[in-house]
Scaffold this active site. Structure first.
Site, PDB file in Angstrom:
ATOM      1  N   THR A  70       6.365   0.583   1.880  1.00  0.00           N
ATOM      2  CA  THR A  70       7.373   1.427   2.537  1.00  0.00           C
ATOM      3  C   THR A  70       6.616   2.444   3.379  1.00  0.00           C
ATOM      4  O   THR A  70       5.934   3.320   2.834  1.00  0.00           O
ATOM      5  CB  THR A  70       8.229   2.163   1.497  1.00  0.00           C
ATOM      6  N   LYS A  86      15.340  -0.142   5.430  1.00  0.00           N
ATOM      7  CA  LYS A  86      14.998   0.504   4.146  1.00  0.00           C
ATOM      8  C   LYS A  86      15.355   1.998   4.200  1.00  0.00           C
ATOM      9  O   LYS A  86      15.905   2.555   3.244  1.00  0.00           O
ATOM     10  CB  LYS A  86      13.506   0.298   3.886  1.00  0.00           C
ATOM     11  N   LEU A 110       0.830  -1.205   0.000  1.00  0.00           N
ATOM     12  CA  LEU A 110       0.000   0.000   0.000  1.00  0.00           C
ATOM     13  C   LEU A 110       0.867   1.258   0.000  1.00  0.00           C
ATOM     14  O   LEU A 110       2.057   1.209   0.308  1.00  0.00           O
ATOM     15  CB  LEU A 110      -0.913  -0.030   1.234  1.00  0.00           C
ATOM     16  N   PRO A 111       0.259   2.426  -0.309  1.00  0.00           N
ATOM     17  CA  PRO A 111       1.069   3.639  -0.469  1.00  0.00           C
ATOM     18  C   PRO A 111       1.788   4.111   0.800  1.00  0.00           C
ATOM     19  O   PRO A 111       2.964   4.461   0.733  1.00  0.00           O
ATOM     20  CB  PRO A 111       0.044   4.683  -0.936  1.00  0.00           C
ATOM     21  N   LYS A 136       9.831  10.796  -0.699  1.00  0.00           N
ATOM     22  CA  LYS A 136       9.051  10.083   0.337  1.00  0.00           C
ATOM     23  C   LYS A 136       9.990   9.298   1.255  1.00  0.00           C
ATOM     24  O   LYS A 136       9.905   9.387   2.482  1.00  0.00           O
ATOM     25  CB  LYS A 136       8.057   9.124  -0.345  1.00  0.00           C
TER      26      LYS A 136
HETATM   27  P1  NAD Z   1       0.735   2.479  -6.296  1.00  0.00           P
HETATM   28  O1  NAD Z   1       0.133   3.772  -5.909  1.00  0.00           O
HETATM   29  O2  NAD Z   1       0.976   2.163  -7.745  1.00  0.00           O
HETATM   30  O3  NAD Z   1      -0.179   1.270  -5.717  1.00  0.00           O
HETATM   31  C1  NAD Z   1      -0.855   1.288  -4.495  1.00  0.00           C
HETATM   32  C2  NAD Z   1      -2.142   0.479  -4.667  1.00  0.00           C
HETATM   33  O4  NAD Z   1      -2.786   0.347  -3.397  1.00  0.00           O
HETATM   34  C3  NAD Z   1      -3.148   1.144  -5.614  1.00  0.00           C
HETATM   35  O5  NAD Z   1      -3.539   0.218  -6.609  1.00  0.00           O
HETATM   36  C4  NAD Z   1      -4.305   1.525  -4.705  1.00  0.00           C
HETATM   37  O6  NAD Z   1      -5.575   1.471  -5.331  1.00  0.00           O
HETATM   38  C5  NAD Z   1      -4.175   0.463  -3.624  1.00  0.00           C
HETATM   39  N1  NAD Z   1      -4.825   0.793  -2.354  1.00  0.00           N
HETATM   40  C6  NAD Z   1      -4.717   1.930  -1.634  1.00  0.00           C
HETATM   41  N2  NAD Z   1      -5.455   1.837  -0.497  1.00  0.00           N
HETATM   42  C7  NAD Z   1      -6.030   0.611  -0.518  1.00  0.00           C
HETATM   43  C8  NAD Z   1      -6.885  -0.089   0.377  1.00  0.00           C
HETATM   44  N3  NAD Z   1      -7.315   0.471   1.505  1.00  0.00           N
HETATM   45  N4  NAD Z   1      -7.289  -1.328   0.044  1.00  0.00           N
HETATM   46  C9  NAD Z   1      -6.865  -1.898  -1.119  1.00  0.00           C
HETATM   47  N5  NAD Z   1      -6.054  -1.302  -1.999  1.00  0.00           N
HETATM   48  C10 NAD Z   1      -5.642  -0.053  -1.706  1.00  0.00           C
HETATM   49  O7  NAD Z   1       2.087   2.352  -5.470  1.00  0.00           O
HETATM   50  P2  NAD Z   1       3.351   1.390  -5.770  1.00  0.00           P
HETATM   51  O8  NAD Z   1       4.315   2.083  -6.664  1.00  0.00           O
HETATM   52  O9  NAD Z   1       2.855   0.029  -6.103  1.00  0.00           O
HETATM   53  O10 NAD Z   1       4.027   1.380  -4.318  1.00  0.00           O
HETATM   54  C11 NAD Z   1       3.498   0.618  -3.237  1.00  0.00           C
HETATM   55  C12 NAD Z   1       4.454   0.689  -2.072  1.00  0.00           C
HETATM   56  O11 NAD Z   1       5.735   0.184  -2.490  1.00  0.00           O
HETATM   57  C13 NAD Z   1       4.709   2.120  -1.561  1.00  0.00           C
HETATM   58  O12 NAD Z   1       4.778   2.075  -0.157  1.00  0.00           O
HETATM   59  C14 NAD Z   1       6.047   2.495  -2.202  1.00  0.00           C
HETATM   60  O13 NAD Z   1       6.751   3.460  -1.445  1.00  0.00           O
HETATM   61  C15 NAD Z   1       6.748   1.144  -2.207  1.00  0.00           C
HETATM   62  N6  NAD Z   1       7.801   0.995  -3.225  1.00  0.00           N
HETATM   63  C16 NAD Z   1       7.601   1.414  -4.507  1.00  0.00           C
HETATM   64  C17 NAD Z   1       8.607   1.251  -5.458  1.00  0.00           C
HETATM   65  C18 NAD Z   1       8.405   1.690  -6.893  1.00  0.00           C
HETATM   66  O14 NAD Z   1       9.414   1.757  -7.638  1.00  0.00           O
HETATM   67  N7  NAD Z   1       7.167   1.978  -7.326  1.00  0.00           N
HETATM   68  C19 NAD Z   1       9.820   0.660  -5.096  1.00  0.00           C
HETATM   69  C20 NAD Z   1      10.007   0.207  -3.771  1.00  0.00           C
HETATM   70  C21 NAD Z   1       8.967   0.383  -2.856  1.00  0.00           C
END
Ligand code: NAD
Length: 296
Positions: free
Chosen positions: A96, A171, A65-66, A246
């Protein structure tokens, strides 16, 4: 093979859940966005109407999740999963988030005898799709052993960093260091170039010398030096400036809570926020080189 509920199918969670399906697990998914669920249904997952429905009766819940508020909402409170599941489940949060929320959820789970781990990842969307993420885990040794076979379906390096919250601390440490050595690498290359050196030759010199580091080795920020690096693709991410900002914010929260000064980490945070504020949030973080060049 295990029964797994996967909550949060965004840029990272979508490909991670697909890898669990491909590894032969019985995967049920939920996301607020119906299209994300439909994409996983096509890959062979079952779709639930809510997180609670997805999680009920499963051996594992994996969430991606975000931010901390979404994770707290999913697990804590009267309508959270902890109130609805029993101790047969293992909860793995790959998001994260702030270490304080990870510890709070970990402690609330432990009080109910439910195994919870914060398992944030290193590696971006490409590593999520390739199943090569690194996992940094915070929780008990017993939960870590239960988590390993599931995490192995999504990544290749799986570390037990310590108790609840330790994954998020690891992390934060890693990404703060990444920001610092990327900035330092950009400063060195820009200084060399302004003194007439070829950045490619200077990169080779530093790679064979004590300035060697990951940014120089696999992610050179100077366009054209490394064919496959984001710098050579107009800084298309890769790892976005928004996400680096972030992660630096989370790292500095950890520093503050533990009384560590971290002047370089703070400075890196200021520089990346400045770059983000100039409209570069969705570009690769190695484009921070251009902030230095604009100051010429
Ligand atoms: P994203 O915004 O693409 O995806 C998040 C998903 O969570 C969305 O599909 C959203 O609809 C869903 N969501 C939000 N609240 C929800 C709930 N209550 N119930 C169900 N679904 C829900 O984000 P992402 O890029 O996939 O990143 C996710 C996590 O991974 C973050 O914490 C980010 O910091 C971490 N991260 C991302 C990357 C990257 O390169 N994108 C790399 C390492 C870590």
């Amino acid at each position: 093979m295990a029964s797994i509920a996967f909550i949060g199918l965004g840029n990272m969670g979508g490909p991670m859940a697909k890898n669990l399906v491909a590894a032969g697990h019985d995967v049920t998914v939920f996301d607020l966005v119906p299209e994300a669920c439909a994409d996983l249904a096509q890959a062979g997952a079952a779709v639930a109407a809510s997180a609670a429905e997805a999680a009920t009766g499963k051996e594992y819940v994996v969430s991606m999740l975000p931010a901390g508020k979404h994770v707290a909402q999913l697990y804590l409170g009267d309508s959270g999963l902890l109130a609805q599941l029993d101790s047969s489940v293992t909860l793995l949060d790959c998001s994260t988030i702030d270490a304080a929320t990870a510890r709070e959820v970990g402690e609330a789970a432990a009080a109910l005898n439910i195994g919870f781990m914060d398992t944030p990842v290193s590696g971006g969307v490409a590593a999520a799709a390739a199943g090569t993420l690194a996992f940094m885990c915070g929780g008990s040794a017993a939960t870590f052993e239960r988590a390993k076979p599931v995490l192995a379906g999504m990544g290749k390096n799986i570390f037990h960093a310590g108790p609840a919250g330790a994954g998020q601390v690891a992390k934060g440490c890693n990404n703060m260091l990444l920001a610092i050595h990327m900035l330092g690498t950009c400063e060195a290359l820009e200084m060399g170039a302004r003194n007439g050196l070829d950045p490619k030759v200077l990169s080779e010199i530093m790679l064979a010398s004590s300035g060697r580091n990951w940014s120089l080795e696999v992610y050179n920020p100077w366009p054209g030096v490394m064919e496959n690096a984001p710098a050579s693709k107009d800084y298309k991410p890769g790892f976005m400036v928004d996400l680096m900002v972030k992660d630096l914010g989370l790292a500095l929260e950890i520093a503050e809570a533990s009384g560590v000064e971290n002047q370089l980490g703070k400075l890196a945070g200021e520089r990346f926020r400045e770059h983000q504020g100039a409209g570069n949030g969705r570009r690769d973080f190695s484009s921070i080189l251009q902030l230095l060049q604009e100051e010429a």
